[in-house]
Design a protein around this motif. Structure first.
Motif, short mmCIF file in Angstrom:
data_model
loop_
_atom_site.label_atom_id
_atom_site.label_comp_id
_atom_site.label_asym_id
_atom_site.label_seq_id
_atom_site.Cartn_x
_atom_site.Cartn_y
_atom_site.Cartn_z
N LEU A 707 17.02 -26.61 45.52
CA LEU A 707 15.84 -27.47 45.51
C LEU A 707 15.88 -28.41 46.71
N ALA A 708 14.75 -28.57 47.39
CA ALA A 708 14.60 -29.56 48.45
C ALA A 708 13.67 -30.63 47.92
N ILE A 709 14.18 -31.83 47.73
CA ILE A 709 13.46 -32.89 47.04
C ILE A 709 13.19 -34.01 48.02
N LEU A 710 11.94 -34.48 48.02
CA LEU A 710 11.57 -35.61 48.87
C LEU A 710 11.61 -36.89 48.04
N VAL A 711 12.39 -37.87 48.54
CA VAL A 711 12.48 -39.17 47.88
C VAL A 711 12.39 -40.26 48.95
N ASP A 712 12.21 -41.50 48.53
CA ASP A 712 12.20 -42.61 49.47
C ASP A 712 13.54 -42.71 50.17
N ALA A 713 13.51 -43.16 51.41
CA ALA A 713 14.73 -43.19 52.24
C ALA A 713 15.81 -44.11 51.67
N ASP A 714 15.40 -45.13 50.89
CA ASP A 714 16.40 -46.06 50.37
C ASP A 714 16.98 -45.64 49.02
N VAL A 715 16.62 -44.49 48.52
CA VAL A 715 17.16 -43.99 47.25
C VAL A 715 18.54 -43.39 47.51
N ALA A 716 19.49 -43.77 46.71
CA ALA A 716 20.85 -43.28 46.87
C ALA A 716 20.96 -41.86 46.34
N SER A 717 21.59 -41.00 47.12
CA SER A 717 21.73 -39.61 46.70
C SER A 717 22.58 -39.50 45.43
N ARG A 736 25.71 -29.35 44.12
CA ARG A 736 26.11 -29.71 45.49
C ARG A 736 24.91 -30.25 46.27
N LEU A 737 25.14 -31.32 47.02
CA LEU A 737 24.17 -31.81 48.01
C LEU A 737 24.58 -31.21 49.34
N PHE A 738 23.79 -30.26 49.84
CA PHE A 738 24.23 -29.54 51.04
C PHE A 738 23.40 -29.87 52.28
N ASP A 739 22.36 -30.73 52.13
CA ASP A 739 21.61 -31.09 53.33
C ASP A 739 20.83 -32.38 53.07
N VAL A 740 20.79 -33.23 54.10
CA VAL A 740 19.96 -34.43 54.10
C VAL A 740 19.16 -34.41 55.41
N TYR A 741 17.81 -34.55 55.29
CA TYR A 741 16.99 -34.42 56.51
C TYR A 741 15.94 -35.52 56.54
N ILE A 746 8.16 -34.84 58.00
CA ILE A 746 8.39 -35.61 56.78
C ILE A 746 7.94 -37.04 57.03
N ASP A 747 7.41 -37.66 56.02
CA ASP A 747 7.00 -39.06 56.10
C ASP A 747 8.20 -39.90 56.55
N PRO A 748 7.99 -40.78 57.55
CA PRO A 748 9.14 -41.56 58.07
C PRO A 748 9.86 -42.39 57.02
N ILE A 749 9.14 -42.75 55.93
CA ILE A 749 9.81 -43.58 54.92
C ILE A 749 10.46 -42.72 53.83
N ARG A 750 10.39 -41.37 54.02
CA ARG A 750 10.97 -40.47 53.02
C ARG A 750 12.12 -39.67 53.64
N LYS A 751 12.89 -39.01 52.79
CA LYS A 751 13.96 -38.13 53.25
C LYS A 751 14.04 -36.94 52.31
N ARG A 785 11.50 -41.04 37.77
CA ARG A 785 12.49 -42.07 38.13
C ARG A 785 12.43 -42.47 39.60
N PHE A 786 12.16 -41.49 40.47
CA PHE A 786 12.28 -41.79 41.91
C PHE A 786 11.01 -41.46 42.69
N ASN A 787 9.94 -41.11 41.99
CA ASN A 787 8.70 -40.69 42.68
C ASN A 787 9.00 -39.52 43.61
N ALA A 788 9.86 -38.61 43.12
CA ALA A 788 10.31 -37.48 43.92
C ALA A 788 9.31 -36.33 43.82
N THR A 789 9.20 -35.58 44.90
CA THR A 789 8.35 -34.38 44.93
C THR A 789 9.15 -33.24 45.52
#
Length: 792
Positions: A707-717, A736-741, A746-751, A785-789
């Motif tokens: 899964l590739a999930i978009l969350v706010d940049a300040d959310v802790a993995s 496993r968390l195998f990538d952070v981008y 991507i929206d600059p305030i998201r990751k 919980r995190f407004n994730a998409t």
């Protein structure tokens, strides 16, 4: 302690050679540092008498002397300033050999024949004094060999005593030891009380009885200090490393060397009123015998009269009350000073005297009276005088108490591995003047004499038995014990496992001091109050550490100063947190890294380490106890760490430790030019382990979804992964968390967080419907919980 072998043998004379005696003393714990002859090698030197002297006709500084050897007269040219008729001196006749392989021959000095040589003490290697001829007593037999007359076939033995053996700082104490070692009798010298010839006394007030439980004094009037000290006493003093001064001082020094009791002689006429033993007064000053003026501190015990201080107790007398050539009346002092009261005082004033050396180690508290009688008798024989009655001030309540000690034969055998006969035990201990009384079979009550401060418990007696029996004679036995295997506690990970893991990752173990300087303490722990030592080794080690980081940083600086720029260090030990009344000692494991990520090499990059390097090392440590997933890393603040690169490590809400980069301001204060990353873990928390549980391997295939999930940049993995675990079900076997981008698209305030989920059922194959449903539940939970998409 330096002493003459002849003097010792006048007390106890075992039938052994000098070499055997020296070896036995060393084996008994009285290590012999040096053995040297008391005189240089010479022969043909006799006692000569100067009959006449005349001026040399051609030299103002030379005299032509007529010297007798008892049978003939010889003409000798001499330039010594003290040559005179009637003088008896060492006379080296023609053919005599002097130190340095120098042979005396006939010679002419300024045209006048000289038939020999008159010698100084330095020319015979008796002392360093070369100011004039060595003057011998007027009753010295003319013609007798000087070597025989002065008994120079002797050696000075220098014994290096341990601080607990102050009883051997005298000929009497050494004689006791030698007598016990060889089982021979010791010559006892009967010291009779001196009868008072006058009634003169001085009042004695001991105002500090705990520091001076016993003080003995005596007035001695009408002494004649123009009389010389006897040659035999001068020689014994010289061979003990003590210079002769005058009869009064020589006698007190002699008694100190003979019996072990330091004494002092005051000029009676300089004592105003009586004698007071008290503490120094504020701003009180005293000019010592060596001419040095000292400002006395209020904790210093002094001997004083009714107007001023006369001496520093147990250390050195004052100049104004000291004995001089004009002294006719003496006041002799002999006292017992408590070792604690005088310990370190001499050193604090930059002094070290024979008296302080003995009093700090302990002097026989029963000895002052005996020493006073001995000194009085010697003085009357040498300088005459009329003695007054003995004056004594004693406080029994403050004198040491020597209680009997119970000695068990079974304990002796257990400690020494040797079974000694009861008769042998009694013989050895009685040789040391111990009072041994049988109290049953292989059981004794042992009374300890007042001169043995070092014997207070049973093992002290056993040590004495080992010394006297001979350490080299004790049997060699290997210890035997029934050792049961130690159980392995699976619920805790041992510190040794952590050490091995860190070493495997390139760290080196350091061991640093538990004490740091106060300034460094405040740099690393400004929120804490340092616990300061009352008596630190140095100012750089004055505070107890509240963290292991300061010691590791100091080790890092040491390496950087020696061109070792890539450093990985760890240390385990105690840190001290709290106040002195409520001090907690916490076991911690700490480490640091700095410099390049990889060792220098042609195929390695020159990248510098960062936060994630040390985080990986810590995670590998926590994985040692099979419970890495129980630990969480969360952003935190620490006064010693970088605000943006600091993490708090927790487990079930309990603090485990901190990890991060050193604060830039701290780097600047420590003069460090490269980044430093550190961690510190509480071992009480980090060592807790999960018990291993058996789980049967599944025979059915795994199912994986990415899964590739978009969350706010300040959310802790870590929070995202925790939420996924909560909804992933019991069959999730890997996450496993195998990538952070972050970046284009991507929206600059998201990751974007890319995670891999793996499921496996133990007894069947999971269906797509089950996996899809679980995946959908995860996405709904993350959105709530995190407004994730889900990233398209």
């Amino acid at each position: 302690m330096k002493f003459s072998e002849q003097w010792l043998r006048s007390w106890v004379n075992p039938p052994v050679s000098q070499d055997d005696l020296v070896a036995q003393l060393s084996m008994a714990g009285l290590e012999v540092d040096d053995v040297e002859p008391v005189a240089g090698p010479f022969s043909g030197v006799i006692v000569g008498e100067v009959l006449t002297t005349e001026r040399h006709p051609d030299a103002d500084k030379l005299n032509v002397c007529r010297v007798s050897n008892g049978q003939e007269e010889f003409q000798v040219v001499c330039g010594a300033p003290n040559v005179r008729a009637g003088l008896k001196v060492p006379f080296a006749m023609i053919g005599a050999r002097l130190p340095g392989d120098f042979t005396i021959k006939k010679a002419k000095l300024r045209g006048v024949e000289s038939q020999g040589m008159l010698c100084s003490a330095s020319e015979l290697k008796l002392s360093e004094d070369n100011a004039g001829l060595m003057e011998l007593p007027l009753d010295a037999p003319v013609g007798q060999s000087v070597r025989d007359y002065l008994k120079l076939d002797d050696v000075s033995i220098d014994v290096d005593l341990t601080p607990n053996r102050g009883d051997c700082l005298s000929i009497a104490g050494l004689a006791r030891e030698v007598g016990a070692l060889y089982g021979v009798s010791v010559q006892t010298f009967d010291i009779q009380p001196v009868q008072a010839a006058i009634e003169d006394t001085r009042s004695v007030e001991v105002l500090e009885p705990s520091a001076c439980p016993r003080y003995v004094g005596r007035v001695l009037k009408n002494v004649d200090l123009s009389r010389s000290t006897p040659q035999w006493m001068i020689e014994r003093l010289r061979r003990s490393g003590v210079r002769s001064i005058d009869a009064a001082v020589d006698v007190t020094n002699y008694v100190m060397l003979e019996l072990g009791q330091p004494m002092h002689a005051f000029d009676l006429n300089e004592i105003k009123g009586g004698v007071r033993v008290r503490l120094a007064q504020p701003e009180e000053k005293l000019v010592l015998l060596d001419g040095q003026e000292v400002a006395l501190r209020s904790d210093t015990l002094v001997i004083a009269d009714h107007e001023r201080a006369l001496a520093i107790a147990g250390i050195m007398g004052g100049e104004h009350s000291g004995v001089s050539a004009s002294t006719t009346d003496l006041f002799l002092e002999s006292a017992f000073f408590d070792p604690i009261a005088v310990a370190g005082k001499a050193r604090s004033y930059g002094l070290h005297t024979d008296s302080s050396h003995r009093f700090e180690r302990g002097v026989d508290f029963e000895l002052p009276r005996r020493a006073m009688e001995r000194a009085t008798s010697l003085l009357m024989d040498i300088v005459g005088g009329q003695p007054g009655p003995l004056i004594e001030a004693a406080n029994a309540a403050h004198l040491p108490v020597k209680a009997p000690i119970t000695l068990r034969g079974q304990r002796v055998e257990q400690v020494l591995g040797l079974q000694l006969d009861s008769e042998e035990i009694e013989r050895l201990l009685k040789g040391l003047a111990l009072d041994v009384k049988p109290a049953g079979e292989s059981l004794w009550q042992v009374g300890v004499p007042s001169h043995r401060f070092d014997i207070s418990i049973e093992v002290d007696l056993i040590e004495e038995l080992a010394r006297l029996y001979g350490y080299n004679r004790l049997p060699v036995r290997f210890p035997q014990a029934r050792l049961a295997p130690k159980g392995y506690i699976e619920s805790r990970t041992s510190l040794s496992n952590f050490r091995r893991q860190l070493v495997a990752r390139g760290y080196q173990e350091a061991i640093t001091y538990s004490f740091i300087d106060e300034k460094t303490f405040r740099l690393f722990s400004p929120e804490l109050a340092p616990v300061l030592l009352a008596n630190p080794i140095s100012q750089d080690m004055a505070a107890m550490r509240a963290s292991l980081w300061p010691g590791l940083i100091k080790a890092l600086q040491h390496n950087l100063n020696r061109q070792q720029s890539r450093v990985r260090l760890f240390e385990s030990g105690l840190r001290f947190v709290g106040s002195l009344d409520n001090l907690a000692q916490e076991r911690v494991l700490a480490g640091l890294i700095s410099g390049q990520r990889f060792p220098e090499g042609w195929n390695s990059s020159r990248e510098q380490v960062d936060f994630f390097d040390i985080k990986g090392d810590v995670e590998s440590l926590l994985n040692c106890n099979k419970s890495e997933s129980d630990f969480t890393f969360s952003p935190a603040e620490h006064p010693a760490l970088h605000p943006g690169q600091t993490a708090r490590i927790e487990r079930d809400g309990q603090l485990v430790g901190y990890i991060g980069a050193l604060h830039p301001e701290l780097l600047k204060a420590l003069d460090l030019e490269q980044s430093v990353y550190v961690f510190e873990l509480l071992l009480s928390e980090a060592e807790q382990n999960q018990l291993p549980r058996f789980q049967e391997l599944s025979r059915y295939p795994e199912v994986r979804r990415d899964l590739a999930i978009l969350v706010d940049a300040d959310v802790a993995s870590a929070d995202v992964l925790s939420a996924i675990r909560d909804k992933a079900g019991e069959h999730l076997v890997d996450l496993r968390l195998f990538d952070v981008y972050q970046g284009k698209g991507i929206d600059p305030i998201r990751k974007s967080l890319a995670v891999g989920l793996t499921w496996q059922h133990p007894s069947r194959t999971l269906t797509d419907e089950e996996i899809n449903e679980t995946t959908q539940n995860i996405l709904v939970s993350l959105e709530e919980r995190f407004n994730a998409t889900l990233r398209k």
